[in-house]
Design a protein around this motif. Structure first.
Motif, PDB file in Angstrom:
ATOM      1  N   ALA A  15     -88.051 -19.568  33.860  1.00 22.17           N
ATOM      2  CA  ALA A  15     -87.232 -20.780  34.015  1.00 22.17           C
ATOM      3  C   ALA A  15     -87.725 -21.644  35.168  1.00 22.17           C
ATOM      4  N   GLU A  16     -88.080 -21.013  36.249  1.00 26.16           N
ATOM      5  CA  GLU A  16     -88.571 -21.757  37.414  1.00 26.16           C
ATOM      6  C   GLU A  16     -89.914 -22.420  37.131  1.00 26.16           C
ATOM      7  N   GLN A  17     -90.751 -21.758  36.366  1.00 28.75           N
ATOM      8  CA  GLN A  17     -92.101 -22.261  36.112  1.00 28.75           C
ATOM      9  C   GLN A  17     -92.174 -23.206  34.918  1.00 28.75           C
ATOM     10  N   ASN A  18     -91.169 -23.154  34.021  1.00 30.01           N
ATOM     11  CA  ASN A  18     -91.232 -23.924  32.774  1.00 30.01           C
ATOM     12  C   ASN A  18     -89.911 -24.603  32.418  1.00 30.01           C
ATOM     13  N   ASP A  20     -89.239 -27.574  31.557  1.00 31.25           N
ATOM     14  CA  ASP A  20     -89.368 -28.480  30.418  1.00 31.25           C
ATOM     15  C   ASP A  20     -89.325 -27.725  29.092  1.00 31.25           C
ATOM     16  N   LYS A  21     -89.896 -26.531  29.056  1.00 28.75           N
ATOM     17  CA  LYS A  21     -89.879 -25.734  27.828  1.00 28.75           C
ATOM     18  C   LYS A  21     -88.473 -25.249  27.512  1.00 28.75           C
ATOM     19  N   LEU A  22     -87.696 -24.942  28.541  1.00 28.25           N
ATOM     20  CA  LEU A  22     -86.313 -24.532  28.314  1.00 28.25           C
ATOM     21  C   LEU A  22     -85.502 -25.684  27.750  1.00 28.25           C
ATOM     22  N   ASP A  23     -85.683 -26.874  28.300  1.00 29.85           N
ATOM     23  CA  ASP A  23     -84.979 -28.052  27.789  1.00 29.85           C
ATOM     24  C   ASP A  23     -85.341 -28.299  26.328  1.00 29.85           C
ATOM     25  N   GLN A  24     -86.615 -28.182  26.029  1.00 29.90           N
ATOM     26  CA  GLN A  24     -87.071 -28.389  24.657  1.00 29.90           C
ATOM     27  C   GLN A  24     -86.475 -27.349  23.718  1.00 29.90           C
ATOM     28  N   GLY A  25     -86.387 -26.105  24.196  1.00 32.75           N
ATOM     29  CA  GLY A  25     -85.829 -25.036  23.376  1.00 32.75           C
ATOM     30  C   GLY A  25     -84.356 -25.251  23.071  1.00 32.75           C
ATOM     31  N   LEU A  59     -80.787 -21.221  36.850  1.00 31.11           N
ATOM     32  CA  LEU A  59     -81.961 -20.350  36.814  1.00 31.11           C
ATOM     33  C   LEU A  59     -83.225 -21.065  37.273  1.00 31.11           C
ATOM     34  N   GLY A  60     -83.101 -22.350  37.506  1.00 33.93           N
ATOM     35  CA  GLY A  60     -84.279 -23.114  37.883  1.00 33.93           C
ATOM     36  C   GLY A  60     -84.782 -23.949  36.737  1.00 33.93           C
TER      37      GLY A  60
END
Length: 63
Positions: A15-18, A20-25, A59-60
């Motif tokens: 979550a901290e490193q990505n 943008d991918k979490l938002d997209q998911g 979670l970041g």
């Protein structure tokens, strides 16, 4: 450290490193659910997406 602690740590790191991918998911999952329900529950799905994004902020992830 148990298996769940390890998984939580890995999820937090991801979550901290990505963020943008979490938002997209979250967006993709909401769009899928909206499509499968024919837009019948769009307001509830949007609320769920907002809730998920708020939790991911902790979670970041999220923006």
């Amino acid at each position: 450290m148990g298996i769940f602690d390890s998984a939580k740590d890995k999820a937090s790191d991801f979550a901290e490193q990505n963020p943008d991918k979490l938002d997209q998911g979250v967006e993709k999952a909401g769009d899928f659910a909206d499509d499968r329900t024919g837009g019948e529950h769009a307001d509830k799905i949007d609320k769920g997406q907002d809730f998920a994004n708020e939790k991911l902020d902790g979670l970041g992830g999220g923006q």
